[in-house]
Enzyme design. Sequence first.
Site, PDB file in Angstrom:
ATOM      1  N   SER A 221       0.851  -1.176   0.000  1.00  0.00           N
ATOM      2  CA  SER A 221       0.000   0.000   0.000  1.00  0.00           C
ATOM      3  C   SER A 221       0.888   1.227   0.000  1.00  0.00           C
ATOM      4  CB  SER A 221      -0.851   0.024   1.258  1.00  0.00           C
ATOM      5  OG  SER A 221      -0.003   0.190   2.375  1.00  0.00           O
ATOM      6  N   LYS A 222       0.333   2.297  -0.538  1.00  0.00           N
ATOM      7  CA  LYS A 222       1.144   3.508  -0.694  1.00  0.00           C
ATOM      8  C   LYS A 222       1.552   4.106   0.637  1.00  0.00           C
ATOM      9  CE  LYS A 222      -3.066   6.001  -1.679  1.00  0.00           C
ATOM     10  NZ  LYS A 222      -3.980   6.244  -2.740  1.00  0.00           N
TER      11      LYS A 222
END
Length: 485
Positions: free
Chosen positions: A258-259
């Site tokens: 995930s970012k």
Amino acid sequence: MSGRPVRVRIAPSPTGDPHVGTAYIALFNYVFAKQQGGKFVLRIEDTDQARARADSEQMIYDALHWTGLSWDEGPDVGGPFGPYRQSERRELYQHHIGVLLDKGEAYRCFCTEDRLTKLRLQQTAEKKNPGYDRHCRDLDPGASRNRAAGGEAHVIRLKVPLEGPIEFKDRLRAEPVVRDAKETDDQVLMKSDGMPTYHLANVVDDHLMEITHVCRAEEWISSTPKHVLLYRAFGWQEPEWIHMPLLRNADKNKTKISKRKHPVSINYYRDAGILPQVLLNFLGTMGWSFGGDREKFTLAEMIEVFTWDRVSLGGPVFDLAKLNWLNEQYIHELSPEALADALIAWRLNKEYLTKVIPLIQKRIKKLDEVIPLTEFLFSGDLDYAAVAADMKVPDVAPADVGKAMLELVEKLEAREGFTAAILEQETTAWYTALAWQKNHALTLLRLAVTARRASPPMFETMEVLGKEITRRRLRRAAEVISKAK
Ligand code: GLU
């Protein structure tokens, strides 16, 4: 499948920045297609108009081309099975939904949002699994047709068998994947606006495009039983199913990448100075093993020895340290000419310099001043040691400053476009809402983005640097600030 020429695809939805997961799945499809003398198709799944972003489709092409992958058929290159953009295939879905209605494999559902909401609330209160209660499933087909003809709003649902196993074989899993029909909702296939859902469009297209192997990320495996039912409902031959393991963060729980943990856009890796062939090599080591403990290999070598048997399902870790290590190996081995070419392709080129120059042209007397003045426009992560003490806002706790900075990152991510004007607008709204003084907010941003107390105009600088590097710096600075006392 036997005998059919191999045709594989990726089917990204243009909803944001081009994701490394797309490059990962593209790589395995590409490698398999090349090895089998088959075709690799790129299809754009843009039926969710609310989420589609105008610039996203082109970014997918550009980012994948940068990696070095190419496709035989797609919206941009054409091909015999087009159109390859789902928004241009609406009539095909309409036709096929008609087929399912005629066969009694699907039905119109006239339930209102209001009824469905009440149903969900009731199910939750009774601690039952939420799901559609099949209220419209047995409506008389003639009456249903008339209601639709009279303009009554409706969706179209799949008539999922009431019981029994739904089973399919996945190439990477020894045991068949089995799902109980009882746990499967009567899936909506067509929405009330006449747009197909992912499930219908995906299956119709895979069939019409003669896709023989559906290789996609594991997150879709829960949709596959519905797809299997659709193939059966149409009476079509199923493709071979291959669900690749998800890329994981290098954290304790190995969560899906995930970012928040590290950048997920292909463009970040491009801008941060990873060589395209290295990104592909690295993605090739995700779940798949070359053999022995060999981690460094070219695309051509991967194509030569590839087999699905060497894919293991234990979540591959997208480890930046390993990516950087691999990049280092390649860089050390390149000839000086090849490294010069890589640098030119990266940022030492006329296109980038032409963006940089307006930022400093009026501040220099001689050419030799350019590099020292702009070195942060040619770097990735910055060292904040010398400025960390200044990264603060008077009377605001460091943790809150860090949090606010992450909120700005989120705002910028949600916004299409990364121009100085947009950045100024978003940033002004951000510090105004926080009741921070403009000069405090801008100093903070300047330090985060350039690690300098003075820089060229802030928003123009961010635009030139690009959203990937800017966002990465803001996130890293937020971390540094949050840790401050
Ligand atoms: N549109 C889906 C995506 O965004 C496609 C999934 C699939 O490959 O079936 O990834």
